[in-house]
Motif scaffolding. Structure first.
Motif, PDB file in Angstrom:
ATOM      1  N   GLN A  47      14.591   5.293  17.219  1.00  0.00           N
ATOM      2  CA  GLN A  47      15.588   4.306  17.594  1.00  0.00           C
ATOM      3  C   GLN A  47      16.826   4.427  16.715  1.00  0.00           C
ATOM      4  OE1 GLN A  47      14.596   1.524  20.178  1.00  0.00           O
ATOM      5  NE2 GLN A  47      16.726   2.133  20.339  1.00  0.00           N
ATOM      6  N   SER A  51      20.562   5.070  17.829  1.00  0.00           N
ATOM      7  CA  SER A  51      21.497   4.007  17.488  1.00  0.00           C
ATOM      8  C   SER A  51      22.689   4.535  16.703  1.00  0.00           C
ATOM      9  CB  SER A  51      20.785   2.922  16.673  1.00  0.00           C
ATOM     10  OG  SER A  51      21.685   1.903  16.307  1.00  0.00           O
ATOM     11  N   GLN A  55      25.937   3.244  18.592  1.00  0.00           N
ATOM     12  CA  GLN A  55      26.675   2.241  17.820  1.00  0.00           C
ATOM     13  C   GLN A  55      27.625   2.883  16.818  1.00  0.00           C
ATOM     14  OE1 GLN A  55      24.413  -0.903  16.082  1.00  0.00           O
ATOM     15  NE2 GLN A  55      23.786  -1.729  18.042  1.00  0.00           N
ATOM     16  N   ASN A 152      14.466   3.662  24.015  1.00  0.00           N
ATOM     17  CA  ASN A 152      14.287   2.224  23.844  1.00  0.00           C
ATOM     18  C   ASN A 152      12.938   1.737  24.362  1.00  0.00           C
ATOM     19  OD1 ASN A 152      16.973   1.965  22.815  1.00  0.00           O
ATOM     20  ND2 ASN A 152      17.755   2.011  24.888  1.00  0.00           N
ATOM     21  N   ILE A 179      18.051  -0.372  15.118  1.00  0.00           N
ATOM     22  CA  ILE A 179      19.323  -0.350  15.841  1.00  0.00           C
ATOM     23  C   ILE A 179      20.478  -0.669  14.893  1.00  0.00           C
ATOM     24  CG2 ILE A 179      20.658  -1.360  17.719  1.00  0.00           C
ATOM     25  CD1 ILE A 179      18.059  -1.678  19.269  1.00  0.00           C
ATOM     26  N   GLY A 183      22.862   2.029  13.254  1.00  0.00           N
ATOM     27  CA  GLY A 183      24.279   1.768  13.445  1.00  0.00           C
ATOM     28  C   GLY A 183      25.036   1.724  12.130  1.00  0.00           C
TER      29      GLY A 183
END
Length: 430
Positions: A47, A51, A55, A152, A179, A183
């Protein structure tokens, strides 16, 4: 010449019926129930790798404007392509995850996403006067979203299958912290790479992240059903009807979409807002986003653990966070032209609250569907979340043309509407 025959000693020879197949060691001898923590680690790393892309790339917005010769409106369209790709593919990825298993889908998505990012690093970057067409850049980012969206639901279903319900709030929240954590890595690293080395380095590093996560998943990702563990048996007993026919699941998914609007608005455009309105340096917006990501990750872990200890609190918690976000965003609208430190503080609080509900909501929607249908439920949740992520970058430039105060006020209205939409009846004891 006669060949001597050695007779077998009955005392030392074990007889095996002719019809019995040769026995091989069960994988469960290597991967017992404690392997769930390895699965969680794989989910987090996968993830986080994705991410960092979806992001992290928006935080390069200031550099992207100049490098690709984009307007603010075009920038919004290009950056929203990732979220659009995720939104249109999530339910299908979720259904495939429930059908084919999380391992196959996770590997497929990570490897394919890495290949697309690698291709973009080769042909979709400004170089020696060459500026890629906007459509080419948008198509590449759209494909990153379509393929990366598989991460996801597949990683979430793996965690749901390996952890019992009393442990899932913390486990899913830890996975969801990937996430903002991913990010944060992207926010800290990618703008610097874009300015110092160009977008070839940006896409190349993101491709490497995906390949490393894929290697870990290939080595250690297994399902509890495959290993014959008690967790797998318990998960199989939770299977229910299609999540797509459950009204409460739809309500929670739609409320999640509304709560996501300020998250994407802040992550994507806080740099542009601070630069245009307060003439702030890139480092100010980058650090603000890093604080939002780290604060959001911390809030997710805490909330997951807290709701595990207090059964029946997941849905009320989502509503409370919606109320807090509404207040913070309304304050941001009022403080738009206040001193920089004041508006940055208000936006940071808004951004943290816009991140704080994810782990709890994802746990609840997967719990409502049952572990065996969690992929589909998480796919629906991600569809609404990333549909909002697609619409927010399109909405913000239009509203900002009138006033940035209007941007933050509109985000406050979205979180306000999410409060009554989220189902209020608790899911019962765990």
């Amino acid at each position: 010449m006669a060949i001597p025959v050695t007779k077998a000693n009955p005392a030392t020879t074990q007889r095996t019926p002719a019809s019995a197949p040769a026995q091989t060691p069960a994988p469960a001898s290597r991967f017992g129930p404690r392997h769930r923590w390895v699965i969680l680690g794989i989910g987090i790393s996968s993830q986080a790798a994705f991410s960092a892309a979806f992001q992290g790339i928006p935080t390069t917005s200031t550099a992207m404007l100049g490098a690709y010769h984009l307007s603010n409106g075009t920038l919004g369209i290009v950056l929203s392509a990732i979220s659009l790709g995720i939104a249109v593919s999530e339910v299908l990825w979720g259904i495939w995850t429930d059908k084919f298993g999380e391992r196959r889908i996770l590997l497929t998505g990570l490897i394919a996403t890495g290949l697309v990012l690698g291709l973009m690093a080769g042909v979709d970057v400004p170089d020696n006067g060459f500026i890629p067409a906007v459509g080419m850049l948008g198509a590449g980012l759209l494909l990153v979203g379509v393929l990366g969206g598989s991460v996801n639901g597949s990683s979430g279903r793996a965690v749901m299958a390996w952890f019992k319900d009393g442990q899932r709030g913390l486990a899913m929240s830890l996975r969801q912290t990937a996430i903002p954590a991913g990010g944060a890595i992207g926010s800290a690293l990618l703008p610097w790479l874009a300015v110092s080395y160009g977008f070839r380095a940006v896409y190349g590093v993101l491709a490497l992240f995906c390949f490393v996560a894929a290697a870990a998943a290939y080595r250690w990702m297994h399902s509890p059903d495959e290993l014959g563990t008690a967790v797998g048996s318990a998960a199989a007993q939770e299977a229910v009807g299609s999540p797509l026919r459950n009204r409460s699941i739809w309500r929670l998914a739609l409320a999640s979409g509304l709560l996501t609007i300020p998250q994407f608005a802040i992550l994507t455009f806080v740099g542009v807002f601070l630069h245009d309105t307060h003439h702030s340096a890139l480092v100010v917006s980058s650090m603000a986003i890093v604080v939002v990501q780290i604060g959001g990750a911390t809030a997710r872990v805490w909330s997951g653990r807290w709701t595990d200890k207090h059964p029946g609190t997941r849905r009320p918690y989502v509503r409370v966070v919606g109320g807090g976000a509404t207040i913070a965003l309304a304050a941001s609208a009022v403080l738009t032209h206040a001193p920089t430190f004041a508006i940055v503080a208000a936006l940071v609080v808004s951004g943290i609250l816009a991140n704080a509900w994810h782990g709890v909501a994802y746990t609840e929607i997967a719990h409502m569907a049952g572990a065996q249908r969690a992929g589909t439920a998480l796919g629906l949740e991600n569809t609404t979340v990333f549909a909002a992520g697609f619409l927010a970058p399109l909405m913000v430039p239009l509203l900002a043309g009138a006033s940035w105060s209007l941007v933050w006020a509109t985000c406050a209205v979205a979180t306000l509407l999410a409060m009554p939409l989220a189902p209020g009846k608790t899911s019962g004891k765990k």
